[in-house]
Design an enzyme around this catalytic site. Structure first.
Site, PDB file in Angstrom:
ATOM      1  N   ASP A   1      17.759 -42.594 -41.735  1.00  0.00           N
ATOM      2  CA  ASP A   1      18.798 -41.637 -42.117  1.00  0.00           C
ATOM      3  C   ASP A   1      18.375 -40.293 -41.541  1.00  0.00           C
ATOM      4  OD1 ASP A   1      21.046 -40.481 -43.474  1.00  0.00           O
ATOM      5  OD2 ASP A   1      19.650 -39.724 -44.989  1.00  0.00           O
TER       6      ASP A   1
ATOM      7  N   GLU B   1      21.917 -44.388 -38.930  1.00  0.00           N
ATOM      8  CA  GLU B   1      23.230 -43.851 -39.262  1.00  0.00           C
ATOM      9  C   GLU B   1      23.752 -43.012 -38.102  1.00  0.00           C
ATOM     10  OE1 GLU B   1      24.959 -40.694 -42.442  1.00  0.00           O
ATOM     11  OE2 GLU B   1      23.641 -42.263 -43.261  1.00  0.00           O
TER      12      GLU B   1
ATOM     13  N   ASP C   1      17.382 -39.564 -49.407  1.00  0.00           N
ATOM     14  CA  ASP C   1      17.347 -39.800 -47.957  1.00  0.00           C
ATOM     15  C   ASP C   1      16.662 -41.128 -47.627  1.00  0.00           C
ATOM     16  OD1 ASP C   1      18.476 -37.167 -46.881  1.00  0.00           O
ATOM     17  OD2 ASP C   1      16.929 -36.522 -48.288  1.00  0.00           O
TER      18      ASP C   1
END
Length: 184
Positions: free
Chosen positions: A27, A85, A157
């Site tokens: 992420d 992502e 996160d």
């Protein structure tokens, strides 16, 4: 870099099994980059490690920290695949540019290992883990804990990174099922 291994109640990592695929979920963020590592065997997914890379200083220093720390994670855990992502469009061009650069630093940190990289939108990841693409961060955190059987808290996160890895595990399972149907 802040890492936290799975607690002792978790199943042993599956990486020793030759059928195991180790996935590193990322992420990306310019201030905090989350990472999560899972082992996949068949339809089982077991958590191996998770953590965050917190950066400070000038933007170039932040990018260097992300690159260095994720490179270390790749060398230590030897993932076979990466799930990251995708950058979402932001109203603030400067923020979107910095996020894109952090994402690039994270991806480049894996290049030395020549690992395939799979990209998923935030909506796709949330839908795969929570069931809706507009899920809130705390919902993602709770579902990641439930799916992986983790009792302790996971930073947002790191949970997002584990969610990317779970999303990829689901996509692998679906691709395998579709391939089997096509080959039958």
């Amino acid at each position: 870099m802040n890492t936290r291994a799975a607690d002792s109640l978790q199943p042993a990592p599956l990486h020793r099994d030759p059928a195991c695929v180790r996935v590193l979920g990322i992420d990306p963020g310019s201030q905090i980059t989350g990472f999560g590592i899972v082992d996949i065997v068949g339809n089982r997914t077991a958590v191996v490690e998770w953590g965050t890379i917190r950066t400070d200083g000038e933007h170039s220093d932040r990018l260097r920290s992300i690159f260095t720390a994720l490179g270390q994670v790749v060398r230590e855990y030897c993932p076979a695949e990466i799930a990251i992502e995708r950058v979402f469009l932001s109203r603030n061009a400067d923020s979107a540019l910095k996020l894109g650069q952090a994402r690039a630093a994270a991806m480049c940190a894996t290049f030395h290992a020549n690992i395939p990289i799979f990209e998923y939108s935030a909506r796709h990841i949330k839908k795969a883990v929570v069931g809706r693409g507009a899920a809130e961060k705390d919902q993602v955190q709770r579902m990641v804990q439930m799916i992986l059987g983790v009792r302790e808290a996971i930073a947002a996160d790191a949970a997002d990174a584990l969610a990317a890895a779970i999303c990829h595990a689901n996509a692998r399972l679906l691709r395998g099922a579709l391939t089997a149907l096509g080959g039958a």
